[in-house]
Scaffold this active site. Structure first.
Site, PDB file in Angstrom:
ATOM      1  CG  ASP A 104      -4.357  12.011  -1.485  1.00  0.00           C
ATOM      2  OD1 ASP A 104      -4.953  11.181  -0.809  1.00  0.00           O
ATOM      3  OD2 ASP A 104      -3.504  11.743  -2.334  1.00  0.00           O
TER       4      ASP A 104
ATOM      5  CG  ASN B 113      -7.238   8.548  -4.897  1.00  0.00           C
ATOM      6  OD1 ASN B 113      -6.433   9.288  -5.478  1.00  0.00           O
ATOM      7  ND2 ASN B 113      -7.015   8.057  -3.702  1.00  0.00           N
TER       8      ASN B 113
END
EC number: 7.6.2.1
Lengths: 370, 1160
Positions: free
Chosen positions: B389, B794
């Site tokens: 990420d 997420n």
């Protein structure tokens, strides 16, 4: 590039951390302890198997093993050994007749004699073995068919032998002592040795029957049952002799120290052999005088009371005379093995030395100057 | 309780509901004291290996087998016990934690008064009182709090780790019932869905009967107080329990971690199957040969060895089966029973080292690395793809407002003032009208006279459109004392779940528009000291699909306004007015600088419009069916026709050493993919700045594809470009929409392109897309090992999807950490985690597995060979006690200690030479060749043991000085002794890192074997029915030949292995082996190891050089110079081979060399 700088920085963190915990312990933090154990920094020896480290080991092994091997080989070679097969399967054999009529309970024992001669004298104590081939003492059914408790003199087991002894557990409702297949098949040939003096007289050689079994077996593992009566016959009252035996266990020998369960022939037999061809110590011929050899050069006669049938399973019977060194009987294998391994070590040491010389210097320098 | 529909449970409030007790204690942990033994046993025997041994044990009990049941029963018992203790301990920890929750005192309203009870006794429908700082005993629907508006604050730190305060609401109709007596008279029905694990979803409605009139109100997550959360800043609340015990969301989230299996475990199982095959083969062969022998009576039943009646009479078929089973039992030890338990212990104990590592400890946040599952330790050494990420992982997630664009004019924040672009603080005052306003605005107390209307509106929008909370209970919490102690000028502290929002609200405060508070109904801001109250009508919460959030407010003047902010792609299409084009340019410029952009817009409602909005929102929110879908529909209805106000640019700093870490991973042969939700330009610029993309890379783009065919065409074009231009490295940028197109039809083509790119960047990714990408790579034909690393909620799906999931303990809560396999505080720690820990764990476990199979082959093959000499009668070679203890006593500890402490190279070397990671890639140590090598070695050693002893003893000679003979047990003991020594020394040869513990257990094991054997053979054991081993061992040792034989056999076995090792090291050294030699040079490692003396050369000829080396080994200059040369050469060697092109571009190497010299 950056990785190197990275690790250098990490190292810095390490050192500051090393100073840290003592002072910072007051504040309860989750900081891991900076101990050698937790940081996987335990002092350690870090050997690397390079030609450099291994070479000396190879040379040392080579230089050690070759003389050891020679020593073992020479020792083994100095041992005198003589084997006589008296199975009697060939018609020319003196024991042919005996081997043909198989019966366990022959009233008149079949005796045959084999003559042989010794080219060289046997100097020290001579050990007399009997050897059997194709005899599977290591068969599982056979190995477990014994009752150590009974042999240890347990009275309960004497009357109630272990189930492992089946089918040699009871006979006519009476417990067999000693029970089991091993005891039942006790080797029962009698061997006697005669020296044929050149003047024609035949002198029997004194065979010592004590000291052929392990000391611990004789004195601890095997014991005669102890009853109210010191008489073995009385104690074994109510037990049956093994089916194949000619006499009961309490009549194995006249010497009370070698009778019953502590009869050494029985004890030796009860130690089952590892492989189908085996020998067992039968008698010892002790050296009597320091001047004359135990068995001088000359002709001998082996007189066999032939009882033990081996024909049914293509077995063979041997008598072995052997002297003994500290390393046991004649066994050239150890010496050869040591010499071989030592030589290979030495040879590979040389090969490695060459490799080391040719490649070692190159590869180590390659890392530095590439 | 009545049920109106399958999915709806109906609760009558204020009544005791008869439900079976015991339903409510949380027992997510497996066991209670009572069921521990049966349940644990059941669990354990579900393992194939354990079940196999159970079967063997039962076979031994049932039929007459060569070994006693103890031989397999005891090791099985040992293995089961150790595992049970471990599991019991873990369970006990869980129990302890849960008892605190279950046993906590709780006040429940019963028959008109407060009754104290335990939390496990709370029933569905009970009204519970919770006081400040208490945790909720069940999932409660908030009825009322001590505040008039019925709000309360909670923290969900124990659930998801988010420490910010969250406001929860009571429906107005119940909020007035603030006392027990009022609650008694309350008549209401709560309907809610079936329990579900998602913490952030709750759908229900409450029907309150108020003077005969029924009022229906929707219930959402904001009305639900989750069990385990803690009440903050609120004196007390009343709530009705809707989910208790096992049904509470916390308990449902206790679900056991998804079972990830490591590559090593898979190969272990393959090996097991191979060995099972060998076992069956040996058993079948033995059975057949046995019957071949038995066909002749003279072998089957000679006169001296007759069968019992039972044996004679049993059926042939039964006999055959029983023989086969007996052989199976005899050879069953070839399947190492203690392998699993040792592996488990190794993983469990070994994983502590990660948490203990100071290098993985982050001082600023006081976080150490955390291991959530120890099953995957070795997988860390096998990673081929890293999916990371961006926000919070590569970057700090510490947002700093930098720039904004208001109505087409770009501003920068300098020293807390908004300065138009192009003007710096140094410029003379008063030149620009904006600047004057900026400088003077703080003195302007009456109105926003110095801001233009647009600017003021923009700032107000930013300071109102958010869900930031204020901790206005000043005396509460440590944070305030901290603030006071530091004398920080901030009067209030903002708490936000999104750091962007926090940064924005703080920025507007600096500029004079201060967000003062939110009491549920009103939002209050102070514009240059003047207080304004906005009535908060609706909040349209943020969600990842919409990527925007909105508030609907009533301005002090009574106007109804919608403020919305969100990603530019989700706002621009809906913007109707405002400086859209200029703003778009500015947003792109911000993105190029690596700033995170948000676009702000507003919409004014007419009264009629608002009424419709309000009605539709209410409908959607009260809907019980498909509420989410309907809400989404309403939201998109509301958030349109927007008036663009401007955009903000927030900077997110890169974490330290991200570039170095990514480079190190790349050198290690790991492909790094960045998956981010950010927009294309931001993502690319961050990618460049963090070294993910090189300046020299040819960057390919697959973005903004609108149709399937277009996407396919672009993919083909890219593939062609890669083929044509294969010298240079390629980087690929994909965005979310194009990715979903590419994945839908052209998966293979896409994969092909991806694989030939050395760096891939996916931007604008939705969480599920991240997981999809991971799965795509994971399931591609080569089945590479993937690692996903992220910090936010997420990233959870991708963390769970990847083979190894790593959570960053960041600012976006602990969701990722909770769902990860490992959690670290910083991205840079990944390098050490993989390159050092992963490498070590892999080497350790791989050797452990190979060694285990090896030693059991050594163990059981002589048994097999012996059958050829005992008529296949299943006679064992070793005594039962030796059979039993071989794996659990004589050879267990050295390999365990080895597998905990082995370090074949110094950790610093591993970290500084990432390329060493390639030596173990693709499960190299457990591939077929090493497996074959170990297995063959096992067999050949077994042959040497057996035939060595056979030649020595089998040639029926006496080995003792008194002429006495040995028997079969002595023979077996000789084989066994040789075996224990050889097997232990074989491991010693594999050991590169000899701590005192290795010495202790290695020599200790051999010593223990001798001592034990002396003891075991020294006693007539009263309860054993055979005394086979009596004095056997002593007799063996009293033979000189036996000693010589032991030495020669051991040397013969190990000698070829040593030769092979040395030859391979010199002729075909791996880079790891090379670095072992190099390692001897740097000072530190040299001082405490003997290797520096023995390194490289030997003998007397090299003594001089040795002395020289010893003298100079701490010479700093020399060490440093070595390092420089060394790293430079590393670059030459490895950088070029990172990507697909075989030849490096000259430029690349040049830059690498330059870098390295800069480093030094």
């Amino acid at each position: 590039v950056m990785a190197s700088g990275y690790s250098a920085k990490e190292e810095d963190g390490h050192h500051s951390g090393a100073l840290g915990p003592a002072g910072g312990a007051a504040v309860r933090s989750r900081k891991p302890d900076n101990t050698a154990f937790k940081q996987q920094r335990l002092p350690a020896w870090q050997p690397i198997l390079t030609a450099g480290t291994v070479l000396p080991a190879f040379f040392i092994i080579g230089l050690l093993f070759i003389p050891i091997g020679i020593g073992l080989y020479v020792t083994s070679n100095n041992i005198r050994e003589l084997q006589i097969d008296y199975t009697g399967t060939e018609s020319s054999s003196p024991c042919f007749a005996c081997s043909q009529n198989y019966s366990w309970n022959m009233t008149t024992p079949c005796v045959c004699s084999v003559s042989f001669s010794l080219d060289q004298p046997f100097e020290s104590n001579v050990f007399m073995y009997y050897g059997l081939s194709n005899f599977y003492q290591n068969h599982r059914r056979y190995v477990k068919s014994r009752d150590d408790s009974q042999l240890n003199g347990n009275l309960n087991s004497l009357k109630e032998p272990s189930k492992e002894c089946e089918p040699y557990r009871t006979n006519d409702g009476k417990p067999i002592a000693p029970c089991g297949a091993i005891a039942n098949s006790l080797f029962n040939d009698t061997l006697a040795l005669y020296y044929n003096d050149p003047n024609g007289t035949e002198t029997q050689i004194q065979l010592v029957k004590r000291g052929i079994a392990w000391w611990t077996d004789k004195h601890v593992k095997f014991r005669n049952p102890v009853g109210d009566d010191s008489n073995l016959t009385a104690i074994f009252q109510g037990t049956a002799k093994p089916v194949n035996w000619q006499k009961p266990v309490y009549e194995l020998d006249s010497d009370p120290e070698n009778n019953g369960f502590i009869n050494e022939d029985l004890i030796v037999w009860m130690r089952t052999a590892a492989l189908p061809t085996f020998r067992k110590l039968y008698r010892i011929i002790e050296k009597n005088s320091s001047t004359s050899p135990t068995l001088p050069r000359g002709n001998y006669t082996l007189k066999i009371t032939y009882n033990y049938p081996v024909r049914s399973f293509e077995g063979r019977k041997r008598m072995i005379l052997s002297t003994i060194s500290w390393m046991g009987g004649k066994n050239p294998f150890l010496g050869i093995a040591y010499i071989t391994v030592g030589s290979i070590c030495f040879f590979l040491g040389v090969v490695l030395l060459i490799i080391h010389h040719k490649y070692g210097s190159r590869s180590s320098s390659a890392d530095l100057t590439h | 309780m009545e049920c109106t529909a399958d999915t709806v449970a109906l609760l009558w409030m204020g009544r005791q509901l008869p439900l079976s007790p015991g339903h409510f204690t949380v027992s997510c942990f497996y066991y209670t004291i009572w069921n521990f033994i049966p349940k644990n046993l059941f669990e354990q025997f579900r393992r194939i290996a354990n079940f196999y041994f159970l079967i063997i044990f039962l076979v031994q009990l049932m039929i007459d087998t060569p070994t006693s049941p103890v031989t397999s029963g005891l090791p099985l018992f040992f293995v089961i016990t150790v595992t049970a203790i471990k599991q019991g301990y873990e369970d006990w920890l869980r129990h302890k934690a849960d008892n605190e929750v279950n046993g906590a005192p709780v006040f429940v309203v019963r028959s008109g008064s407060l009754v104290q009870t335990r939390s496990k006794n709370v029933r569905v429908g009970d009204i519970v009182r919770v006081a400040k700082d208490e945790t909720f005993p069940a999932d409660l629907v908030l009825l009322s709090s001590d505040r008039a508006e019925g709000t309360c604050h909670i923290t969900t730190a124990s659930l998801d780790g988010e420490t910010n305060l969250k406001t929860h609401f009571a429906v107005p109709e119940t909020a007035v019932s603030q006392t027990v007596s009022k609650l008694e008279s309350l008549q209401a029905v709560v309907e809610c869905q079936q329990p579900e694990a998602d913490l952030y979803r709750f759908v229900g409605r409450i029907t309150v009967s108020l003077q005969g009139e029924e009022i229906v109100r929707p219930l959402g997550p904001e009305n639900l107080l989750l069990r385990g959360a803690r009440l903050k800043n609120t004196k007390e609340i009343f709530g009705v329990a809707v989910y208790t015990g096992m049904e509470s969301k916390m308990a449902l989230n206790y679900k056991c971690k998804s079972q990830k299996r490591s590559a090593v475990e898979k190969s272990m199982n393959t090996f097991l199957i191979i060995y099972l095959g060998i076992l069956l083969l040996e058993a079948v062969l033995s059975t057949i040969l046995k019957y071949a022998w038995q066909s002749e009576r003279k072998w089957d039943e000679p006169f001296y060895n007759e069968k019992t009646e039972q044996e004679k009479n049993s059926s042939k078929i039964l006999q055959f089966i029983s023989d086969f089973l007996a052989f199976l039992v005899l050879y069953n030890f070839i399947i190492p029973i203690s392998l699993y338990v040792t592996v488990e212990m190794q993983k469990f104990l070994g994983s502590f080292f990660i948490g203990w590592d100071l290098d993985l400890y982050h001082v600023e946040s006081d976080q150490k690395a955390q291991v959530n599952t120890s099953d995957l330790n070795e997988e860390l050494g096998q990673v081929e793809y890293v999916f990371t990420d961006k926000t919070g992982t590569l970057t700090e997630n510490e947002m700093q407002f930098r720039e904004c664009s208001i109505n087409g004019v770009k501003f920068q924040e300098i020293n807390g003032k908004l300065v138009p672009e192009g003007v710096t603080d140094d410029s003379p005052d008063g030149y620009m009208p904006h600047l004057v306003r900026v400088l003077l605005h703080q003195t302007c107390t009456l109105s926003s006279c110095f801001f233009t209307g647009e600017e003021e509106l923009f700032l107000k929008a930013v300071s109102l459109c958010h869900t930031v909370q204020i901790n206005y209970d000043q005396t509460d919490g440590p944070r305030d004392t901290f603030l006071q102690a530091n004398g920080v000028s901030d009067p209030v502290e903002y708490y936000a779940s999104s750091p962007d929002e926090k940064a924005l609200v703080e920025a507007t405060r600096r500029m004079g528009v201060t967000f003062v508070g939110n009491n549920g109904e009103n939002m209050e801001i102070k514009t240059f000291g003047r207080s304004e109250k906005y009535k908060l009508l609706h909040v349209l919460e943020f969600d990842a699909n919409r990527r925007r959030m909105s508030v609907i407010l009533q301005t002090p003047s009574g106007e109804k306004v919608l403020f919305t902010k969100g990603a530019e792609s989700s706002i621009f299409p809906h913007a109707r007015s405002g400086e859209v084009d200029k703003t778009r340019v500015h947003v792109d410029e911000f993105a190029l600088k690596g700033l995170r952009t948000l676009v702000v817009a507003c919409r004014r409602f007419s009264a009629g419009e608002y009424e419709e909005v309000d009605r539709r929102l209410h409908e959607a929110r009260t809907a019980l069916q498909q509420r989410e879908e309907r809400l989404a529909e309403v939201f998109s209805f509301i958030e349109r026709d927007l008036e663009l106000l401007g955009a903000t640019g927030v900077e997110d700093r890169l974490q330290e050493k991200v570039q170095e870490t990514i480079e190190a991973l790349r050198l290690a042969g790991i492909k790094v993919w960045v998956l981010t939700g950010d927009k294309h330009e931001t993502a690319v610029s961050v990618s460049l700045s963090c070294g993910h993309f090189h300046r020299t890379m040819n960057i390919l783009e697959l973005v903004q594809q609108k149709s399937d065919s277009e996407c396919a065409e672009q993919l083909r074009r890219l593939a062609r470009r890669i083929r044509e231009d294969h010298v240079i490295q390629h980087g690929l940028v994909v965005d979310g929409t194009s990715l979903s197109l590419a994945l839908r039809q052209h998966e293979r083509l896409f994969m092909e392109v991806c694989r030939s790119c050395s760096a891939v960047l996916c931007c604008r990714m939705a969480p599920l897309q991240k997981a999809k990408v991971v799965r795509l790579i994971k399931t591609s034909p080569e089945k590479p090992i993937t690692l996903a690393i992220g910090d936010g909620a997420n990233d959870v799906s991708m963390i769970q999807e990847a083979n190894v999931g790593i959570g960053i303990m960041g600012k976006e809560g602990r969701q990722a950490v909770r769902n990860s396999d490992y959690a670290i505080a910083r991205f840079k720690f990944l390098a050490k985690l993989l390159l050092v820990h992963g490498h070590f764990y892999y080497i350790r476990i791989a050797t452990l597995v190979q060694y285990f199979f090896y030693k059991n082959v050594c163990f059981i093959t002589p048994q097999f060979l012996y059958q050829f000499f005992c008529l296949f009668s299943q006679q064992t070679l070793y005594d039962s006690v030796y059979l039993t203890l071989y794996n659990i006593c004589f050879t267990s500890l050295p390999v365990l200690v080895y597998s905990l402490f082995e370090q074949l190279v110094h950790p610093h070397v591993l970290q500084s030479k990432p390329a060493l990671y390639r030596d173990i890639s693709k499960n190299a140590l457990l591939s077929f060749k090493p497996f074959l090598y170990w297995t063959l070695q096992g067999f050949s050693h077994a042959f040497v043991f057996f035939f060595g002893s056979y030649i020595l003893m089998g040639e029926d000679t006496s080995l003792m000085g008194n002429g006495q003979m040995f028997g079969n047990w002595t023979f077996g003991t000789l084989v066994f002794t040789v075996m224990v020594i050889t097997v232990t020394l074989k491991l010693a040869l594999e050991t590169h890192y000899w701590t005192w513990m290795n010495h202790f257990v290695t020599w200790g094991s051999i010593a223990f074997y001798f001592i034990f054997s002396l003891f075991y053979g020294g006693i007539i054991w009263p309860f054993l029915h055979t005394q086979d081993m009596y004095f056997v061992f002593v007799q063996l040792l009293s033979s000189g030949s036996a000693w010589f034989a032991i030495i020669i056999v051991v040397v013969t076995c190990l000698f070829p292995d040593v030769v092979k090792k040395v030859l391979y090291r010199h002729l075909r050294p791996t880079s790891t082996q090379k670095s072992q030699v190099i390692e001897a040079y740097p000072g530190t490692s040299c001082l405490d190891s003997a290797c520096c003396f023995s390194e490289g050369k030997s003998g007397f000829a090299w003594l001089g050089r040795l002395v020289e080396r010893t003298m100079s080994r701490c010479d700093l200059a020399r060490v440093t110079s070595l390092y420089v040369i060394f790293y430079t050469s590393e670059q030459h060697l490895f950088i070029p081979s990172v990507g697909t092109p075989p030849n490096p571009t000259p430029f690349l190497v040049l830059s690498a060399v330059r870098n390295s010299s800069m480093q030094w």
